[in-house]
Design an enzyme around this catalytic site. Structure first.
Site, PDB file in Angstrom:
ATOM      1  CB  ILE A  78       2.872  -4.774  -0.647  1.00  0.00           C
ATOM      2  CG1 ILE A  78       3.912  -5.454   0.230  1.00  0.00           C
ATOM      3  CG2 ILE A  78       1.641  -5.645  -0.792  1.00  0.00           C
ATOM      4  CD1 ILE A  78       5.080  -4.604   0.597  1.00  0.00           C
ATOM      5  CB  SER A 112      -4.965  -7.064  -9.980  1.00  0.00           C
ATOM      6  OG  SER A 112      -4.903  -6.065  -8.990  1.00  0.00           O
ATOM      7  CE  LYS A 152       0.669  -4.408   7.695  1.00  0.00           C
ATOM      8  NZ  LYS A 152       0.954  -3.029   7.161  1.00  0.00           N
ATOM      9  CG  ASP A 164      -1.408  -0.234   6.526  1.00  0.00           C
ATOM     10  OD1 ASP A 164      -1.927  -1.320   6.259  1.00  0.00           O
ATOM     11  OD2 ASP A 164      -0.381   0.183   5.948  1.00  0.00           O
TER      12      ASP A 164
HETATM   13  P1  NAP Z   1      -2.268  -0.919  -2.887  1.00  0.00           P
HETATM   14  O1  NAP Z   1      -1.064  -0.341  -3.519  1.00  0.00           O
HETATM   15  O2  NAP Z   1      -3.493  -0.104  -2.774  1.00  0.00           O
HETATM   16  O3  NAP Z   1      -2.582  -2.268  -3.663  1.00  0.00           O
HETATM   17  C1  NAP Z   1      -3.666  -3.070  -3.373  1.00  0.00           C
HETATM   18  C2  NAP Z   1      -4.142  -3.692  -4.655  1.00  0.00           C
HETATM   19  O4  NAP Z   1      -5.212  -4.596  -4.366  1.00  0.00           O
HETATM   20  C3  NAP Z   1      -4.709  -2.675  -5.655  1.00  0.00           C
HETATM   21  O5  NAP Z   1      -3.742  -2.380  -6.630  1.00  0.00           O
HETATM   22  C4  NAP Z   1      -5.945  -3.342  -6.229  1.00  0.00           C
HETATM   23  O6  NAP Z   1      -5.765  -3.682  -7.578  1.00  0.00           O
HETATM   24  C5  NAP Z   1      -5.997  -4.684  -5.509  1.00  0.00           C
HETATM   25  N1  NAP Z   1      -7.377  -5.039  -5.176  1.00  0.00           N
HETATM   26  C6  NAP Z   1      -8.344  -4.281  -4.618  1.00  0.00           C
HETATM   27  N2  NAP Z   1      -9.469  -4.996  -4.499  1.00  0.00           N
HETATM   28  C7  NAP Z   1      -9.212  -6.223  -5.016  1.00  0.00           C
HETATM   29  C8  NAP Z   1      -9.982  -7.393  -5.201  1.00  0.00           C
HETATM   30  N3  NAP Z   1     -11.267  -7.473  -4.821  1.00  0.00           N
HETATM   31  N4  NAP Z   1      -9.387  -8.467  -5.801  1.00  0.00           N
HETATM   32  C9  NAP Z   1      -8.103  -8.416  -6.201  1.00  0.00           C
HETATM   33  N5  NAP Z   1      -7.321  -7.329  -6.028  1.00  0.00           N
HETATM   34  C10 NAP Z   1      -7.884  -6.249  -5.459  1.00  0.00           C
HETATM   35  O7  NAP Z   1      -1.939  -1.416  -1.409  1.00  0.00           O
HETATM   36  P2  NAP Z   1      -0.575  -2.037  -0.868  1.00  0.00           P
HETATM   37  O8  NAP Z   1       0.266  -0.969  -0.284  1.00  0.00           O
HETATM   38  O9  NAP Z   1       0.013  -2.926  -1.870  1.00  0.00           O
HETATM   39  O10 NAP Z   1      -1.115  -2.842   0.396  1.00  0.00           O
HETATM   40  C11 NAP Z   1      -1.824  -4.046   0.257  1.00  0.00           C
HETATM   41  C12 NAP Z   1      -1.707  -4.798   1.567  1.00  0.00           C
HETATM   42  O11 NAP Z   1      -0.314  -5.036   1.812  1.00  0.00           O
HETATM   43  C13 NAP Z   1      -2.232  -4.022   2.772  1.00  0.00           C
HETATM   44  O12 NAP Z   1      -2.851  -4.891   3.672  1.00  0.00           O
HETATM   45  C14 NAP Z   1      -0.974  -3.439   3.398  1.00  0.00           C
HETATM   46  O13 NAP Z   1      -1.075  -3.254   4.800  1.00  0.00           O
HETATM   47  C15 NAP Z   1       0.036  -4.520   3.096  1.00  0.00           C
HETATM   48  N6  NAP Z   1       1.428  -4.029   3.063  1.00  0.00           N
HETATM   49  C16 NAP Z   1       1.762  -2.907   2.372  1.00  0.00           C
HETATM   50  C17 NAP Z   1       3.068  -2.431   2.425  1.00  0.00           C
HETATM   51  C18 NAP Z   1       3.525  -1.221   1.659  1.00  0.00           C
HETATM   52  O14 NAP Z   1       4.682  -0.805   1.826  1.00  0.00           O
HETATM   53  N7  NAP Z   1       2.730  -0.617   0.808  1.00  0.00           N
HETATM   54  C19 NAP Z   1       4.013  -3.114   3.169  1.00  0.00           C
HETATM   55  C20 NAP Z   1       3.665  -4.282   3.796  1.00  0.00           C
HETATM   56  C21 NAP Z   1       2.357  -4.732   3.742  1.00  0.00           C
HETATM   57  P3  NAP Z   1      -6.172  -2.797  -8.853  1.00  0.00           P
HETATM   58  O15 NAP Z   1      -5.259  -1.617  -8.762  1.00  0.00           O
HETATM   59  O16 NAP Z   1      -5.873  -3.720  -9.967  1.00  0.00           O
HETATM   60  O17 NAP Z   1      -7.628  -2.431  -8.689  1.00  0.00           O
END
Ligand code: NAP
Length: 308
Positions: free
Chosen positions: A14, A36, A90, A168
């Site tokens: 995201i 990150s 969120k 989610d």
């Molecule tokens: P994601 O692709 O798994 O990305 C999350 C990132 O957070 C990972 O790349 C990880 O970084 C990082 N992370 C993990 N632990 C951390 C820490 N302690 N400190 C700093 N960074 C850390 O997940 P995502 O889809 O982006 O979703 C993240 C949030 O956005 C969720 O709450 C989700 O509900 C929300 N969201 C997602 C979407 C969507 O379409 N995907 C849409 C709207 C909202 P590293 O890879 O560097 O370890």
């Protein structure tokens, strides 16, 4: 007015898909750094943690936290304690009490805290809300069905405690519903299907009601192949409304009245700017409370293990 120097924390899907382009098109914010554990952003200094970023990086005024929900509280607390303005992806945390504590801390620190609900910014949502105010709602059906393997590849956190599983995406539907329904909703029944190897549900059926007894039936499914469904159908005493594509398309009595382009994240950043200028807290827990109630009161069914 000087730009708001912003750092992104959690460089995953995201952050890259939505936050980076939204910030690039907003002249008020300047993306100055990122934190990150593994991934990096081109063009800015990168750090493994927010602590390292604040210690060794350029000065920042605000952070947008795009991590999984389970780790967001400690990072948000750290940021607020350093008097930074904070935007939360969120869901705003892993527990309700975390988010309440953050709201109180932000108010004490006189900084902005914004718990974002991006789906509320979808093109058809505001018009749907005003259309419903003038009508008597008969019933509501929500179908939020997507293929987890397409939309959340490799996101192991989603299946862990606090990851919410199918809620989610499902919480996005609840964020729209709690904005457009004229009266508050309560949970009446819920059935949550947990894969035998996961700590979060892969499907759920909910029945919600408003104070007049209007029923909201919700079906959430993470195993939808083929066409994906993010629809809300509402029948009223004077016509019917359908929000589809997650709120981007609005039909009234079958006719498309809004088919918007995606401005959800640019709108979130416009609102964040206002909250930062006014040092305000904008935290609405209504969608997350309904999810919490489904976990508290829902019947639990064990289903086949999930293998990605
Ligand atoms: P994601 O692709 O798994 O990305 C999350 C990132 O957070 C990972 O790349 C990880 O970084 C990082 N992370 C993990 N632990 C951390 C820490 N302690 N400190 C700093 N960074 C850390 O997940 P995502 O889809 O982006 O979703 C993240 C949030 O956005 C969720 O709450 C989700 O509900 C929300 N969201 C997602 C979407 C969507 O379409 N995907 C849409 C709207 C909202 P590293 O890879 O560097 O370890």
């Amino acid at each position: 007015m000087s730009p708001i120097r912003l750092a992104l924390v959690g460089i995953g899907k995201i952050a890259r898909d939505q936050h980076v382009p939204a910030i690039a098109h907003n002249r008020t914010f300047e993306l100055v750094s990122a934190a990150s554990p593994h991934h990096k952003l081109d063009g800015v200094p990168n750090f493994p943690t927010l602590e390292a970023l604040l210690r060794d990086g350029p000065r920042v005024d605000a952070v947008a936290l795009c991590t999984p929900p389970q780790v967001r509280y400690e990072i948000a607390r750290y940021a607020l304690n350093h008097r930074l303005h904070v935007m939360l992806e969120k869901p705003p945390g892993a527990t309700l009490n975390e988010v309440v504590a953050l709201s109180e801390l932000a108010a004490r620190q006189s900084v902005a805290l914004f718990a974002t609900w991006h789906s509320r910014e979808a093109a058809g949502v505001e018009t749907a809300r005003t259309w419903l105010i003038q009508r008597s709602i008969r019933n509501v059906r929500v179908a939020w069905k997507e293929d987890v393997r397409i939309w959340h590849p490799g996101q192991h956190w989603i299946w862990k405690p606090g990851g919410l599983g199918v809620f989610d995406p499902g919480i996005n539907a609840l964020s729209i519903l709690t904005k457009i329904m004229p009266e508050p909703l309560v949970l009446t029944e819920a059935e949550l299907s947990f894969p035998s190897n996961c700590d979060a549900p892969i499907a759920a059926n909910l029945l919600l009601k408003d104070p007049r007894g209007v029923e909201v039936h919700m079906e959430l499914d993470f195993l939808q192949t083929g066409p994906q469904t993010w629809d809300i159908d509402i029948a009223s005493n004077n016509g019917s409304l359908k929000l589809s594509n997650g709120g981007a398309v609005l039909r009234i009595d079958g006719d498309v009245v809004i088919e918007g382009t995606d401005h959800e994240y640019p709108r979130l950043y416009e609102r964040f700017e206002m909250l930062v200028r006014e040092r305000r807290v904008d935290v609405d827990l209504a969608p997350m409370r309904l999810v919490a109630d489904a976990f508290i009161c829902g019947r639990r069914v064990t289903v086949a293990p999930f293998v990605e």
